[in-house]
Design an enzyme around this catalytic site. Structure first.
Site, PDB file in Angstrom:
ATOM      1  N   HIS A   1      12.820 -12.643  -2.580  1.00  0.00           N
ATOM      2  CA  HIS A   1      11.770 -11.763  -2.061  1.00  0.00           C
ATOM      3  C   HIS A   1      11.442 -11.971  -0.594  1.00  0.00           C
ATOM      4  O   HIS A   1      10.436 -11.446  -0.119  1.00  0.00           O
ATOM      5  CB  HIS A   1      10.474 -11.957  -2.854  1.00  0.00           C
ATOM      6  CG  HIS A   1      10.434 -11.178  -4.118  1.00  0.00           C
ATOM      7  ND1 HIS A   1       9.940  -9.897  -4.173  1.00  0.00           N
ATOM      8  CD2 HIS A   1      10.844 -11.478  -5.365  1.00  0.00           C
ATOM      9  CE1 HIS A   1      10.029  -9.456  -5.410  1.00  0.00           C
ATOM     10  NE2 HIS A   1      10.574 -10.399  -6.158  1.00  0.00           N
TER      11      HIS A   1
ATOM     12  N   LYS B   1      -2.751  -4.445   2.911  1.00  0.00           N
ATOM     13  CA  LYS B   1      -1.735  -5.406   2.493  1.00  0.00           C
ATOM     14  C   LYS B   1      -2.284  -6.797   2.751  1.00  0.00           C
ATOM     15  O   LYS B   1      -3.319  -6.933   3.398  1.00  0.00           O
ATOM     16  CB  LYS B   1      -0.431  -5.194   3.273  1.00  0.00           C
ATOM     17  CG  LYS B   1      -0.653  -5.084   4.804  1.00  0.00           C
ATOM     18  CD  LYS B   1       0.625  -4.684   5.539  1.00  0.00           C
ATOM     19  CE  LYS B   1       0.984  -3.226   5.378  1.00  0.00           C
ATOM     20  NZ  LYS B   1       2.111  -3.027   4.480  1.00  0.00           N
ATOM     21  N   ARG B   2      -1.598  -7.836   2.248  1.00  0.00           N
ATOM     22  CA  ARG B   2      -2.069  -9.174   2.537  1.00  0.00           C
ATOM     23  C   ARG B   2      -2.141  -9.401   4.048  1.00  0.00           C
ATOM     24  O   ARG B   2      -1.357  -8.838   4.816  1.00  0.00           O
ATOM     25  CB  ARG B   2      -1.144 -10.205   1.890  1.00  0.00           C
ATOM     26  CG  ARG B   2      -1.405 -10.364   0.412  1.00  0.00           C
ATOM     27  CD  ARG B   2      -2.808 -10.817   0.098  1.00  0.00           C
ATOM     28  NE  ARG B   2      -3.006 -12.204   0.441  1.00  0.00           N
ATOM     29  CZ  ARG B   2      -3.059 -13.182  -0.435  1.00  0.00           C
ATOM     30  NH1 ARG B   2      -2.964 -12.946  -1.739  1.00  0.00           N
ATOM     31  NH2 ARG B   2      -3.238 -14.436  -0.041  1.00  0.00           N
TER      32      ARG B   2
ATOM     33  N   LYS C   1       2.975  -9.315   9.289  1.00  0.00           N
ATOM     34  CA  LYS C   1       2.654  -7.911   9.020  1.00  0.00           C
ATOM     35  C   LYS C   1       1.949  -7.249  10.216  1.00  0.00           C
ATOM     36  O   LYS C   1       1.881  -6.047  10.326  1.00  0.00           O
ATOM     37  CB  LYS C   1       1.798  -7.797   7.759  1.00  0.00           C
ATOM     38  CG  LYS C   1       2.556  -8.167   6.476  1.00  0.00           C
ATOM     39  CD  LYS C   1       1.641  -8.104   5.262  1.00  0.00           C
ATOM     40  CE  LYS C   1       2.306  -8.519   3.954  1.00  0.00           C
ATOM     41  NZ  LYS C   1       3.026  -7.422   3.283  1.00  0.00           N
TER      42      LYS C   1
ATOM     43  N   THR D   1       5.987  -2.318  -0.637  1.00  0.00           N
ATOM     44  CA  THR D   1       5.900  -1.300  -1.681  1.00  0.00           C
ATOM     45  C   THR D   1       4.721  -0.369  -1.436  1.00  0.00           C
ATOM     46  O   THR D   1       4.710   0.741  -1.963  1.00  0.00           O
ATOM     47  CB  THR D   1       5.745  -1.932  -3.089  1.00  0.00           C
ATOM     48  OG1 THR D   1       4.730  -2.944  -3.032  1.00  0.00           O
ATOM     49  CG2 THR D   1       7.056  -2.527  -3.554  1.00  0.00           C
TER      50      THR D   1
ATOM     51  N   LYS E   1       4.109   3.838  -2.107  1.00  0.00           N
ATOM     52  CA  LYS E   1       2.933   4.472  -2.723  1.00  0.00           C
ATOM     53  C   LYS E   1       2.387   5.560  -1.802  1.00  0.00           C
ATOM     54  O   LYS E   1       2.008   6.650  -2.245  1.00  0.00           O
ATOM     55  CB  LYS E   1       1.843   3.426  -2.990  1.00  0.00           C
ATOM     56  CG  LYS E   1       2.267   2.281  -3.920  1.00  0.00           C
ATOM     57  CD  LYS E   1       1.231   1.137  -3.866  1.00  0.00           C
ATOM     58  CE  LYS E   1       1.784  -0.144  -4.470  1.00  0.00           C
ATOM     59  NZ  LYS E   1       0.943  -1.330  -4.171  1.00  0.00           N
TER      60      LYS E   1
HETATM   61  C1  PLP Z   1       1.226  -2.440  -3.490  1.00  0.00           C
HETATM   62  C2  PLP Z   1       0.272  -3.540  -3.310  1.00  0.00           C
HETATM   63  C3  PLP Z   1       0.566  -4.601  -2.447  1.00  0.00           C
HETATM   64  C4  PLP Z   1       1.834  -4.663  -1.624  1.00  0.00           C
HETATM   65  O1  PLP Z   1       1.580  -4.077  -0.372  1.00  0.00           O
HETATM   66  P1  PLP Z   1       2.580  -4.213   0.865  1.00  0.00           P
HETATM   67  O2  PLP Z   1       1.964  -3.355   1.904  1.00  0.00           O
HETATM   68  O3  PLP Z   1       3.893  -3.682   0.409  1.00  0.00           O
HETATM   69  O4  PLP Z   1       2.620  -5.639   1.227  1.00  0.00           O
HETATM   70  C5  PLP Z   1      -0.372  -5.607  -2.281  1.00  0.00           C
HETATM   71  N1  PLP Z   1      -1.548  -5.571  -2.936  1.00  0.00           N
HETATM   72  C6  PLP Z   1      -1.875  -4.557  -3.761  1.00  0.00           C
HETATM   73  C7  PLP Z   1      -3.197  -4.569  -4.420  1.00  0.00           C
HETATM   74  C8  PLP Z   1      -0.977  -3.514  -3.982  1.00  0.00           C
HETATM   75  O5  PLP Z   1      -1.308  -2.526  -4.818  1.00  0.00           O
END
Ligand code: PLP
Length: 844
Positions: free
Chosen positions: A389, A577-578, A583, A687, A691
């Site tokens: 990952h 995101k985190r 990032k 991911t 979305k």
């Molecule tokens: C989809 C999702 C992530 C992943 O987000 P990235 O922008 O791809 O790092 C992290 N936290 C939650 C709650 C999510 O639904």
């Protein structure tokens, strides 16, 4: 967020209560009769009965919480027969099953998804309504199980959803943490405060303790040689592993899979009276230790922490899961023919967290079942596959051998042997001594889990095309050179049931009406059918109206929950995101401050400025100081910007507290512009980008992770690309001088100087010193190098947004062309490239 009623006449493939939507004789038909036959009146009776029996209250006494439990109970009951039948068919063993091993599952709420997959969503909704309750309010009671950190855990949750939807026989294995990911609060200074997430405070109607399938897991102790020369592990401690089972209902598949999460308990078979004082204390210590193993999720994301408790967690759930699978497929057999094990189940290792399962299976095969080393290794290799990952070196798990040896002495021995075997095999394949040294699984007192998984499994996959390529070129290059056929790619995906149908009922309804059926929900490539409406003004108007209504809803929710007011007519520009330096939330923040400076100085005309609401959502690992400082800064930029009357409310910054799956489902459908701005080569896939694309947001992003594939599919003209490519980053690496960018770009300098001046810290120049110094002197993720291009592309975005119809068209083309990013496709790729298995046979 409720399942919207779609009216009585719906086409084939809709969430119909009608029987004729299923081909005669299919498993679906048989299954659906069971739940479809139930009438609304019967559902109401069942809910009232559940209120009385499981809550002890009458309908008149019931509140939303009672109702939540009662409805959940009734919906579970609707799914129970399918659940049992799916398990029975899985255990028949005619189709190889999948064991998905993941230390994290970021599930989100269960009730809306269970209702959607109950077969009778409209009836449930109507029944609740007729009993005098608002289903949305009832659903809001649920606390999501936050058993994951971010993308990796959410991926596991999407995958088990798709496995059930595709009727693949599968069990998800994981850990039932008593405390999930912390609940984030902001204090008055804007600092993140971590509150414990005791999500089981009021219990959960979705889990079922399954004591019948309890396992024992040992730890510590010594390895002895028996009389017949065999090695035998004598653990010092034994723990009970109690499985808690969750239903994983498939969409329109007639199948309900299982998520089995393990909880640790002490073995309490000792007789207190026979213990002297010190033994008693030892015994109690053992008890406390046991309960601590599954007590809390480590809140680290993309960082390796070499803590003993973490290895305990990893081994605990890996060992319990393997023991469970063996007892499931060879019930009651003392000497099972384990050479058939890889034909019965294939295990996918979600990152390195469960890789210790490899050593555990070897131990069982050799020590318990008496196989020779070669046979055992061949079985093991055929059983496991590994998903990597990351590309970040700081995320690769490397265990201290001493620590591992104390906890798992026999496993360390086995890993040593595998390490030697691997070196031997690599030499056979023509590797140089230097390469063999680099590939050592066990050397210098360290155990490299990614290398172990690569050598002792069949396949290694990255999570996006670019990432898989970089794995082969850099991270695992030596291995890829020797064993090229081991390496493959499976691009991540997300479930459209949760992230479209449940999160965005308005857009779902528009898509269903336009395409004429709801089949797109398990065949997402059908979204392509929307493409021909991209120039239809009527359709564009409806699409824009959906987005606007979603924005109004989101603004209402924000007002209600955080007391913040935002304007639904502004552009919603979202980064969720985190919080991690790679990032680059900091780069987004610098752009916001630069914009603020320009508006204040008059360099940018406030009257022609496109109003923008910048939305952040992010948790930082509690020990990650720079990330936490960034959170504080975002909150304080928001404070200053939002309270500046000169801006007339045209620029707003909001930070969603406690970003999680539930809030993601609210934010994503309301977003116009999606930020995916990591430094090229650092984000494995992402991911949330998927979305957003499915929900018709337009992305501004770098050529990183799955952005590459998203842009390819939605079209370069519908994606705002900027920034360095991987090759540019490589070239710059080593002689990167962030200060030169700072000194030569007035916008950049102005933004950083504003922070350093104390503008966002009540005049104190020290508060963010580490943040600004780090950027100017180190900037490990090269935000300063990409800043100018990022500013410029934001100007283009602002101009593009002015033409509302053209913008909406871009959104439509994002939705229409993102069908590839369903997790159903990811699962199909795994079936074809890695697992070599398929769906359960349909009933005759
Ligand atoms: C989809 C999702 C992530 C992943 O987000 P990235 O922008 O791809 O790092 C992290 N936290 C939650 C709650 C999510 O639904």
């Amino acid at each position: 967020m409720t399942v919207k009623c779609q009216g009585p006449t719906r086409a084939k493939g809709s969430l119909s209560d009608a029987l004729e939507t299923h081909p005669p004789g299919s498993v679906s038909q048989k299954e659906h009769i069971v739940s479809d036959e139930i009438t609304r009146e019967q559902l109401k009776d069942e809910i009232i009965a559940a209120l009385r029996h499981s809550r002890g209250v009458s309908l008149a006494e019931a509140n939303n919480e009672d109702m939540y439990v009662a409805v959940s109970t009734v919906v579970r009951n609707l799914l129970a027969d399918k659940w049992i039948e799916t398990r029975e068919d899985t255990l028949k063993g005619n189709t190889k099953a999948v064991g998905y091993l993941s230390a994290e599952y970021l599930l989100g709420t269960q009730l809306p998804n269970a209702i959607l997959n109950s077969g009778v969503p409209q009836k449930v909704e109507a029944a609740v309504k007729e009993l005098g309750f608002d289903l949305n309010a009832v659903e809001d009671v649920e606390v999501e199980p936050g058993l994951g950190n971010g993308g990796l855990g959410r991926l596991a949750a999407c995958f088990i959803d798709s496995l059930a939807t595709k009727a693949v026989p599968a069990i998800g294995y994981g850990i039932r943490y008593t405390y999930g990911i912390f609940r984030q609060e902001f204090d008055k200074d804007g600092n993140q405060v971590e509150r414990p997430d005791y999500w089981l405070y009021k219990g959960s109607p979705w889990e079922q303790a399954n004591y019948r399938r309890e396992q024992r897991v040992g730890m510590g102790g010594v390895v002895v040689t028996t009389k017949d020369g065999k090695r035998e592990w004598k653990p010092a401690w034994q723990f009970r592993a109690i499985p808690y089972d969750y239903m994983v209902p498939g969409y329109e598949s007639g199948r309900v899979g299982t998520l089995r999460l393990w909880s640790a308990k002490a073995v309490d078979e000792f007789d207190l009276l026979t213990f002297n004082r010190s033994q008693y204390e030892d015994a109690v210590k053992g008890q406390t230790w046991a309960e601590s193993i599954t007590k809390v999720l480590y809140p680290e994301d993309s960082t390796y922490v070499g803590k003993q408790l973490r290895l305990e967690q990893q081994y605990f759930f890996s060992a319990a899961s393997l023991a469970d699978a063996i007892s499931l497929f060879y019930p009651g057999e003392e000497h099972p023919d384990m050479t058939t094990f890889p034909d019965k189940i294939t295990f996918q290792l979600n990152d390195t967290h469960p890789v210790i399962a490899i050593a555990e299976l070897m131990r069982l095969l050799i020590d318990k079942y008496g196989y020779d080393w070669d046979t055992a290794f061949s079985i093991t290799q055929r059983t496991f596959n590994y998903t990597c990952h990351t590309l970040l070196p700081e995320a690769l798990e490397v265990w201290d051998a001493k620590l591992m040896g104390e906890l798992l002495p026999r496993h360390l021995e086995i890993i040593e042997q595998i390490s030697d075997w691997a070196a031997h095999d690599q030499a056979k394949h023509g590797a140089s001594p230097e390469a063999i040294e680099r590939m050592r699984i066990y050397s210098n007192g360290r155990v490299r889990m990614a290398y172990l998984a690569t050598m002792a499994g069949s396949h290694v996959n990255g999570v996006a095309e670019l990432h898989s390529q970089l794995l082969k070129d850099i991270t695992l290059k030596d291995f890829a050179d020797l064993y090229p056929s081991k390496f493959t790619n499976v691009t991540n995906g997300v479930t459209p049931r949760r992230f479209m149908r449940l999160a965005n009922p308005r857009l779902s309804e528009l898509v269903t009406k336009t395409l004429g059926s709801e089949e797109w929900l398990n065949d997402l490539e059908q979204l392509k059918g929307l493409e021909k409406y991209a120039d239809d003004p009527q359709f564009l108007k409806k699409f824009a109206e959906v987005k606007h209504q979603n924005k109004v809803d989101f603004a209402d929710w924000l007002k209600r929950t955080q007391g913040v007011e935002i304007d639904p007519n502004s552009m919603f520009d979202t980064m969720i995101k985190r919080l991690h330096e790679y990032k680059r939330q900091s780069m987004k923040l610098l752009q916001v401050i630069a914009l603020y400076n320009q508006l204040k100085s008059g360099q940018r005309d406030i009257n022609t400025f496109q109003a923008r609401t910048v939305i952040f959502g992010a948790k930082a690992a509690p020990g990650y100081a720079m990330a936490k400082l960034t959170i504080r800064l975002i909150n304080n930029v928001a404070r200053v910007v939002n309270n500046d009357p000169a801006l007339q409310g045209k620029l707003r910054v909001v930070f969603i507290e406690n970003y999680n799956v539930t809030s993601a489902q609210r934010i994503i459908p309301a977003t116009d512009l999606d930020e995916q701005i990591s430094l090229a080569g650092k984000e494995a896939s992402g991911t949330s980008n998927m979305k957003f694309a499915i929900n018709g947001a337009v992305t501004v992003g770098t050529l990183d992770g799955a952005n590459v594939e998203i842009r390819e599919r939605v079209g370069a003209e519908n994606f705002f690309l900027f920034g360095m490519k991987v090759e540019d980053v490589e070239k710059l690496d080593g002689n990167y001088n962030p200060r030169s960018y700072y000194e030569s770009d007035p916008d950049l300098k102005g933004a950083i100087d504003a922070i350093a001046s104390g503008m966002f810290s009540y005049g104190d120049p020290n508060t963010y010193k580490e943040f600004t110094e780090n950027l100017i002197n180190k900037d490990p993720f090269m935000a300063l190098a990409d800043f100018r291009e990022y500013m410029d592309i934001q100007d283009k975005i602002e101009a593009a947004y002015q033409d509302k119809q053209a913008w909406t068209r871009m959104g439509v083309l994002n939705t229409a062309n993102s069908g590839f990013f369903t997790s159903d496709r990811s699962i199909q790729d795994y079936l074809d490239r890695v697992w070599m298995t398929g769906s359960l046979p349909q009933h005759k």
